[in-house]
Design an enzyme around this catalytic site. Structure first.
Site, PDB file in Angstrom:
ATOM      1  CD  GLU A 105      -3.207   0.703   2.058  1.00 28.81           C
ATOM      2  OE1 GLU A 105      -4.352   0.353   1.795  1.00 28.81           O
ATOM      3  OE2 GLU A 105      -2.840   1.026   3.192  1.00 28.81           O
ATOM      4  CB  VAL A 155      -9.075  -6.713   0.610  1.00 27.47           C
ATOM      5  CG1 VAL A 155      -9.716  -6.049  -0.592  1.00 27.47           C
ATOM      6  CG2 VAL A 155      -7.617  -6.303   0.715  1.00 27.47           C
TER       7      VAL A 155
HETATM    8  P1  IMP Z   1       2.259  -0.281   3.894  1.00 28.83           P
HETATM    9  O1  IMP Z   1       2.500  -0.735   2.461  1.00 28.83           O
HETATM   10  O2  IMP Z   1       3.509  -0.012   4.652  1.00 28.83           O
HETATM   11  O3  IMP Z   1       1.242   0.858   3.945  1.00 28.83           O
HETATM   12  O4  IMP Z   1       1.617  -1.463   4.724  1.00 28.83           O
HETATM   13  C1  IMP Z   1       0.521  -2.114   4.252  1.00 28.83           C
HETATM   14  C2  IMP Z   1       0.073  -3.035   5.364  1.00 28.83           C
HETATM   15  O5  IMP Z   1      -1.181  -2.566   5.866  1.00 28.83           O
HETATM   16  C3  IMP Z   1      -0.161  -4.431   4.842  1.00 28.83           C
HETATM   17  O6  IMP Z   1       0.950  -5.282   5.044  1.00 28.83           O
HETATM   18  C4  IMP Z   1      -1.378  -4.877   5.617  1.00 28.83           C
HETATM   19  O7  IMP Z   1      -0.976  -5.489   6.820  1.00 28.83           O
HETATM   20  C5  IMP Z   1      -2.110  -3.598   5.942  1.00 28.83           C
HETATM   21  N1  IMP Z   1      -3.197  -3.336   4.977  1.00 28.83           N
HETATM   22  C6  IMP Z   1      -3.235  -2.420   3.998  1.00 28.83           C
HETATM   23  N2  IMP Z   1      -4.395  -2.464   3.324  1.00 28.83           N
HETATM   24  C7  IMP Z   1      -5.124  -3.441   3.894  1.00 28.83           C
HETATM   25  C8  IMP Z   1      -6.442  -3.987   3.622  1.00 28.83           C
HETATM   26  O8  IMP Z   1      -7.188  -3.587   2.705  1.00 28.83           O
HETATM   27  N3  IMP Z   1      -6.829  -5.015   4.428  1.00 28.83           N
HETATM   28  C9  IMP Z   1      -6.057  -5.515   5.434  1.00 28.83           C
HETATM   29  N4  IMP Z   1      -4.829  -5.035   5.713  1.00 28.83           N
HETATM   30  C10 IMP Z   1      -4.375  -4.010   4.947  1.00 28.83           C
END
Ligand code: IMP
Ligand code: MG
Length: 178
Positions: A105, A155
């Site tokens: 994300e 999700v």
């Molecule tokens: P980032 O890329 O550092 O923002 O971390 C993303 C993390 O947030 C992922 O590894 C997931 O654990 C959590 N995450 C992001 N979007 C979702 C979602 O739609 N559902 C469940 N967990 C999410």
């Protein structure tokens, strides 16, 4: 038990399985017979478990370790701070590493993990995520292998949770939070 929110299926178990096989084909070709896999907990554990077994049938026999990170302030516009909650125990020095997580994300946690592995002597760190939410990136990182592009919805399933639940769902679905 409390009412469970409705879950709209986005990727069925069969769709995920087929995609995992295709990813394993590419990864085995790219990374050779003995990479080190680092699974990011908790969300990456289901995907990693299936990917590992698909790799086995393609003459790829990785060692496996686990990393747990937490990211504070990741939801805000301020810079998120990433801390290691559970470190790997194997030495990545000289290894070709495949970092595996559920979803990319903002990219903050994964870019931190990738840099940490490179700093510790990994010769190459490729990133594999099951899902990618485009247009949300806050750190300079792209995945080398992506299962599916995912709409900007919350999700759950196949390792992904909402409030510690739903990780066991064999499919991936979207829930509406109110
Ligand atoms: P980032 O890329 O550092 O923002 O971390 C993303 C993390 O947030 C992922 O590894 C997931 O654990 C959590 N995450 C992001 N979007 C979702 C979602 O739609 N559902 C469940 N967990 C999410
Ligand atoms: Mg995660």
């Amino acid at each position: 038990m409390a009412d469970r929110p409705e879950i709209e299926m986005l990727f069925s178990a069969a769709t995920i399985q087929a995609r995992v096989e295709a990813l394993a084909e590419t990864i085995a070709r790219e990374l050779g017979p003995s990479p080190m896999i680092v699974a990011v907990l908790k969300g990456g554990f289901v995907f990693t478990a299936d990917l590992l077994r698909a790799l086995h049938y393609r003459d790829c026999h990785p060692r496996i370790d686990f990393l747990s990170l937490s990211s504070y302030g990741a939801g805000s516009e301020s810079r998120g701070t990433v801390t290691v909650q559970r470190d790997i125990t194997d030495d990545p020095t000289g290894q070709t590493v495949l970092l595996v997580d559920d979803i990319l994300e903002s990219g903050r946690t994964l870019s931190h993990a990738k840099q940490m592995l490179l700093d510790r002597g990994a010769v190459r760190v490729d990133l594999c995520v099951l899902l990618e939410k485009p247009g949300k990136r806050k750190a300079v990182i792209e995945a080398d292998y992506v299962g599916f592009e995912c709409a900007d919805r919350f999700v759950v399933g196949y390792g992904l949770d909402y409030a510690h639940l739903y990780r066991e769902l064999p499919y991936i679905g979207a829930i509406t939070l109110d």
